[in-house]
Every structure is written in C-alpha cells, then in structure tokens.
Scaffold this active site. Structure first.
Site, PDB file in Angstrom:
ATOM      1  N   PHE A 103     -56.285  -4.135  34.283  1.00  0.00           N
ATOM      2  CA  PHE A 103     -55.418  -4.654  35.347  1.00  0.00           C
ATOM      3  C   PHE A 103     -54.183  -5.241  34.676  1.00  0.00           C
ATOM      4  O   PHE A 103     -54.249  -6.293  34.036  1.00  0.00           O
ATOM      5  CB  PHE A 103     -56.098  -5.709  36.205  1.00  0.00           C
ATOM      6  CG  PHE A 103     -55.204  -6.155  37.343  1.00  0.00           C
ATOM      7  CD1 PHE A 103     -55.144  -5.424  38.515  1.00  0.00           C
ATOM      8  CD2 PHE A 103     -54.398  -7.275  37.214  1.00  0.00           C
ATOM      9  CE1 PHE A 103     -54.295  -5.792  39.543  1.00  0.00           C
ATOM     10  CE2 PHE A 103     -53.547  -7.656  38.235  1.00  0.00           C
ATOM     11  CZ  PHE A 103     -53.494  -6.914  39.406  1.00  0.00           C
ATOM     12  N   ASP A 143     -51.940  -7.637  26.252  1.00  0.00           N
ATOM     13  CA  ASP A 143     -51.665  -8.276  27.531  1.00  0.00           C
ATOM     14  C   ASP A 143     -52.485  -9.562  27.603  1.00  0.00           C
ATOM     15  O   ASP A 143     -53.657  -9.551  27.961  1.00  0.00           O
ATOM     16  CB  ASP A 143     -52.023  -7.328  28.676  1.00  0.00           C
ATOM     17  CG  ASP A 143     -51.728  -7.932  30.048  1.00  0.00           C
ATOM     18  OD1 ASP A 143     -51.555  -9.162  30.139  1.00  0.00           O
ATOM     19  OD2 ASP A 143     -51.685  -7.171  31.032  1.00  0.00           O
ATOM     20  N   LYS A 178     -48.106 -16.052  33.846  1.00  0.00           N
ATOM     21  CA  LYS A 178     -48.978 -16.991  34.545  1.00  0.00           C
ATOM     22  C   LYS A 178     -48.822 -18.426  34.050  1.00  0.00           C
ATOM     23  O   LYS A 178     -47.939 -19.134  34.498  1.00  0.00           O
ATOM     24  CB  LYS A 178     -50.419 -16.518  34.489  1.00  0.00           C
ATOM     25  CG  LYS A 178     -50.626 -15.200  35.256  1.00  0.00           C
ATOM     26  CD  LYS A 178     -52.068 -14.919  35.535  1.00  0.00           C
ATOM     27  CE  LYS A 178     -52.266 -13.564  36.206  1.00  0.00           C
ATOM     28  NZ  LYS A 178     -51.662 -13.463  37.532  1.00  0.00           N
TER      29      LYS A 178
END
Length: 405
Positions: free
Chosen positions: A145, A230, A259
């Site tokens: 994801f 990531d 984030k």
C-alpha cells in the site's frame, strides 16, 4: 440515553448525505483531542489507538508542535517554491541529517512522496544507469500500500484500491513480499528501483522474514538498482527505531516519509536521498505549490527535533514490548496471531467470532478506537506518548470483546 438525544447519529447522517462514500468510518464524531484521548460531540472520551495511521505519533496537539504552528501562523504560511522562506533550509538540513542523507525534496502527502520517488528513480535510470528511454521498470511487493493515485494503484494487488481505475500505468513488476529469490529473478537490466515497505501497514502490520531487508539492500547494490524504502507509516519512531530499516542496520538509497512528519497538524511528506540520486532533477521537472511551505516546515522542524532526542524511539521500543507481551496472551483466546514491532500491532481475530469491523465497533463502544483491514484483522497504533496504564486498559477491553463474542 435515547439516540435521538445525542448529536452523533445526526452528524453521521449529515456526513453520509454530503460526502462521497470513499470511506466507511466508525460512527464516532470527534470534536476535540489531547495526547492519546479524543472526545466526541456528545462528550464521550476514547483512547485513540489508530493515531491517524501513524500521523499522530506524538499524540494529539503536542504542545511543542502546536506552539510552532501558532508562531508560524502569525508570521507566514505560504510563499510557493518560487521564493525561499526562512524555515525551508533548516527543515531540509535537519531532516537530511536525521536520515543521514545529502538532501531532501519536500511535498505534502505520502502519495506525493511515492510519486516523487518513482519519477526520480526513472530519471536516475535513464540519466545515470543508462536504461533505454521509456523502458524503466520498478519492482514492488504483493500486498503493498503506497497510496491511491492512478500510477500507484496500477501496481496494487488490493482489488478495492485497483479495480475500475484502469487503464493502468505500465512499468512495474510485482513479486511476493519477503521472497528474496523472486525479487532477484524479477530484477533485470531495465530495473531502476525496488520499492517496498519495510513493514506492510495496510496489509495488517506484516513484518518480513529476518534478513529480508539486508538481502534487498545487497541485491540492489549488486545490480545497480535503487532501494526505495516507503517509511511513511513505519518510520519516525513507530517501530522503536527512527526507521524500520534500522532494525537490520540497512540504509536504503531513498527514504519516503510522511504522516508523522507533519505532527498531526499539517500534511508534510518528503523523500531523502544523496545528491547522486536527487541531483538528477532540474528546475521545472517536478514540484508542488504547497510542498515545503513555511507552516509545514515550522512544524516538521520540531518533529525532527523531537525525534533527534531519541525519547520517542525508546518509548516505542519499551512500551511496544509491553503491548506485544500482553497481546500474545490472547492468542488462542480469540486471537489467531499477533504481528508487529514497537507500538504497532496487527491482530488476526478468529473469523468464526467476528469480522475486524465488528471488533472495532465493539471496541469503540468500550472507548477504544482502532481500525480493521482485510476481513478479520485489526491494527493498533497508539500515539507514542501512550502510558502503560492506557495500553493495559486497551488490552483489557479487547479481551472483553473477544470473551463476549
């Protein structure tokens, strides 16, 4: 109390009426928050064990971060990258130093960081590695994801994220996560990068086999391929180290961050790499109006400084060990498996008992907010400011939900 006397049902109905249904949120309408706790519009208090998918690693409204935002709001919020502002250099330098890299390229969202990494890797492949124009490929992992742009969902294996959004962007090869042999077979002369999550978050906090990240690093070095990590969810203290890659003492060619970098206040993302990689970009080839804006940089500088103390990494490691020990006791008592690292856990609930969604609904009734994924799996990711008492309380509520199933 009768539902009609509460504000929540009405607010949920209004939200459903006026928004596209691209999310299926729990029926909780939050109006205020502090630290690990949120309060809904009816005054009910919950412990937040999702933390904005790790965007709130430092808790809600961390005083240092709020102070930085307030101070910057009174001075300057946006210039665009047409000009340089007084927060920009400090942010780029301090983040680069935290990552051990030469430079950073700031953007806004995690998906933008991934798109940036893809574009840079392709350009590096053409300009540095010598891949023929238009033939660059990137190897990714099943269960990934990385975001929801059309390019990113082109290499997703999640039907919800991918289906009906074609035609898909070519140039990606998908291999099983954690399988070094499959990865080695997929890499060829056209490969410019391997893009993976050191821990797969959306898939259910899946930790790869020991030695996998080391093997990826070695393979990329041997084959002259960029290793793109990531760390948008796994990085910045979540797993007990600054980066999840640190658990195997692995340094990728590029960190993809987001984030928590914005402290739960503003969207901030970035990629960090050395000059021989990020240096392939020239003015006008990539950018963002809001990327690296003064407000974002002011907050993110303080995020980096909080991480530089090491306090939050230590808390995650120590409290994470406590959390996982407590969760392991529930395996065989409603839980099938527990995975994770630091203050991050994926829990597989016995599907004969309930779905992950049902578990999260029942936890919410008991004042604990969590998120389901992929059927009977739920994820726990409390802010790193959580206390032992709060962790124990959350596990007690989970145990009660499982007992009453």
């Amino acid at each position: 109390m009768v539902d009609d006397m509460l504000g929540t049902p009405s607010a949920v109905r209004d939200a459903e009426r006026w928004t596209a249904h691209n999310y299926h949120p729990l029926p909780v309408v939050i109006s205020s928050a502090e630290g690990t706790a949120v309060t809904d519009i009816d005054g009910r208090r919950y412990l937040d064990f999702l933390a904005g998918y790790s965007a709130l690693n430092f808790g809600h409204r961390h005083p240092t971060l709020i102070a930085a935002a307030h101070a910057q709001l009174d001075r300057l919020t946006l210039t665009s990258r047409a000009f340089v502002h007084d927060q920009f250099a400090d942010f780029c330098r301090e983040l680069a130093e935290l990552c051990g890299k030469d430079m950073v390229l700031p953007m806004n969202t995690g998906a933008e960081a991934v798109e940036t990494a893809i574009k840079v890797a392709r350009k590096w492949g053409y300009r540095v590695k010598g891949v023929p124009d238009g033939q660059a490929t990137i190897v990714v992992a099943e269960g990934n994801f990385h975001g929801r742009t059309t390019t990113i969902v082109s290499f997703s294996t999640d039907s919800d994220a991918r289906d009906d959004f074609g035609p898909y962007t070519p140039g990606f090869k998908v291999v099983p996560y954690g399988d070094l042999a499959a990865l080695a077979e997929a890499v060829d002369d056209t490969t410019v990068a391997v893009l993976i999550e050191p821990i797969q978050g959306e898939q259910g906090v899946v930790v790869p086999p020991a030695g996998y990240l080391t093997g990826v690093r070695q393979l990329c070095t041997e084959r002259n391929v960029l290793f793109l990590a990531d760390e948008i969810q796994s990085g910045l203290g979540r797993t007990g180290r600054t980066f999840a890659c640190d658990h195997e003492n692995v340094v990728p060619d590029m960190y993809l961050l987001g984030k928590a970098l914005g402290g739960g206040i503003v969207p901030v993302s970035a990629v960090a790499a050395n000059r021989d990689v990020l240096g392939v970009l020239r003015p006008g080839e990539h950018g963002s109006t809001f990327g690296g804006n003064p407000l974002a940089c002011a907050v993110a500088i303080e995020v980096v400084r909080l991480l530089a103390t090491g306090e939050f990494q230590r808390r995650s490691a120590e409290l994470g060990a406590h959390l996982h020990a407590a969760l392991e006791k529930l395996v065989g008592q409603g839980l099938v498996a527990v995975r994770g690292r630091g203050l991050w856990a994926g829990l597989d609930i016995d599907p004969a008992l309930m779905t992950g969604r049902e578990a999260c609904e029942r936890l919410a009734e008991r004042g604990i907010l969590a998120k389901d994924t992929h059927g009977s799996t739920i994820r726990l990711a409390p802010p790193l400011v959580v206390t032992v008492e709060e962790l124990d309380h959350a596990v007690e509520q989970l145990a009660a939900v499982l007992r009453q199933a």
